[in-house]
Design an enzyme around this catalytic site. Structure first.
Site: not given
Ligand SMILES: Cc1ncc(COP(=O)(O)O)c(C=O)c1O
Length: 389
Positions: A48, A100, A172, A197
């Site tokens: 961890r 998101y 992000d 992604k």
């Molecule tokens: C722009 C963005 N940030 C964060 C996330 C969250 O990521 P995760 O689905 O890997 O938890 C997503 C998921 O679609 C996203 O599109």
């Protein structure tokens, strides 16, 4: 000698195994590590806290984002939520209004329970951003381009506002990846990724990454990562390392197709609007050009209503119709009931996530095939609409 980004994707100091010469990082499936004595501890003690496979990935994202340290988490949301744990009760976060849906849910339904307050604002407007900073604001949270309406925020401008008020800037960077945008170079403090992604790229891993520039913030995030414990597992770290090697070729090809598809949709009479930051008439085009080197492979487009969107979804043959984006296969999704289902309908409407909105993440299929598929699906939408009048 400093290497270019594409070379860095393939050659990292940790990639070649020192013991065997293997050209891929070994999978260190070990939760714990033998120590020499009660006083002498090796570099690892418990997975961890640190694992060599995960560490190779963490060093890689730090290098790619021009950061000091990187951190790998069990999902993008785990990365984002862990970063928010840098805050304390009584603090306030200023957030881009169109983030998101999962980030929205975390901020509105979890952080509030810990007495961490928020304001959603139009962060494309720097004056509005500065006006909304409160004495207890500790973080300005940016998503650019935003999901799913591809609005652009001036990262450097926001970071200046944040610094002037003693706040941190979180960005992000999921849609752009460090191939196209490096928020730490623009003044951000923490860059976050849903590595599920483009970074992994094959719809086979759920993962999150963070990179930071400042040693003190790195130490704090390392402490949170170890305390909260939402680390990325060994197998997923390895898969992500493998996916990363082809990031550049994948994203460049997908972005090239996305540009052609965005143009096709823009000229199609049945489409009300196309959201794509590569259009010179996009409201954030000039800022995006300044801070990014590509428009990315995601675009959204609006049909008049939910029924038309449904006809298109059912008629399309190539893209998978699914949650997620950034994969080798094209992914079509319906934000209102998928990525942004966590937002109440009134909040979605406010952010332009209307019932006719579809998001397309362009993959590596032949561009002409994708356009032909869209054309025949839109013909069916046209036939449906004619029947309605
Ligand atoms: C722009 C963005 N940030 C964060 C996330 C969250 O990521 P995760 O689905 O890997 O938890 C997503 C998921 O679609 C996203 O599109």
């Amino acid at each position: 000698m400093t290497h270019h980004f594409d070379t860095k994707l393939l050659h990292q100091p940790s990639y070649i195994d020192k013991q065997t010469g293997a050209v891929n990082v070994p999978l260190h499936y070990s939760s714990t590590y033998h120590q020499q004595s009660i006083d002498e501890f090796g570099p690892y003690d418990y997975s961890r806290s640190g694992n060599p496979t995960r560490e190779a990935l963490e060093e890689t994202i730090a290098d790619l984002e021009n950061g000091h340290s990187g951190f790998a988490f069990a999902s993008g949301m785990a990365a984002i939520s862990s970063a928010f744990m840098l805050l304390s009760a009584g603090d306030h976060v200023l957030v881009s209004k169109d983030v998101y849906g999962g980030t929205y849910r975390m901020i509105t339904e979890v952080l509030t329970r810990f007495n961490i307050d928020h304001s959603f604002i139009d962060m494309t407007d720097l004056n509005e951003t500065a006006r909304n900073v409160q004495p207890n604001t500790k973080v300005i949270y940016v998503e650019t381009p935003s999901n799913p309406t591809l609005n652009i925020t001036d990262i450097e401008g926001v970071a200046k506002v944040a610094k002037a008020h003693g706040c941190l800037t979180f960005v992000d960077n999921t849609f752009m990846t460090p191939l196209y945008q490096k928020p730490l170079d623009l003044g951000a403090d923490v860059v976050l990724h849903s590595a599920t992604k483009f970074l992994s790229g094959h719809s086979d891993v759920v993962a999150g990454l963070a990179a930071v520039k400042d040693e003190e913030i790195a130490a704090q995030l390392k402490f949170i990562q170890n305390s909260f414990g939402s680390i990325l597992g060994v197998q997923d770290s390895w898969l992500l390392l493998r996916g990363l090697k082809t990031l550049s070729v994948r994203l460049k090809q997908s972005s090239d197709s996305a540009r052609k598809i965005a143009q096709f949709l823009h000229h199609h009479p049945l489409i009300d609007e196309v959201y794509y930051p590569g259009f010179s008439f996009h409201a954030g085009y000039h800022i995006h050009q300044r801070q990014s080197t590509g428009a990315g492979a995601v675009l959204s487009f609006r049909l008049p209503d939910k029924k038309s969107a449904g006809v298109l979804v059912e008629a399309m043959k190539i893209p998978v119709f699914a949650v997620s984006l950034g994969a080798v296969e094209s992914i079509l999704s319906y934000p209102a009931t998928m990525s942004h289902a966590a937002m109440p309908p009134s909040e979605r409407e406010l952010r332009g996530i209307t019932s006719g909105l579809l998001r397309l993440s362009v993959g590596l299929e032949d561009t002409e095939d994708l356009i032909t598929d869209l054309r025949q699906a839109l013909d069916k939408v046209g036939a449906y609409q004619t029947l309605q009048v």
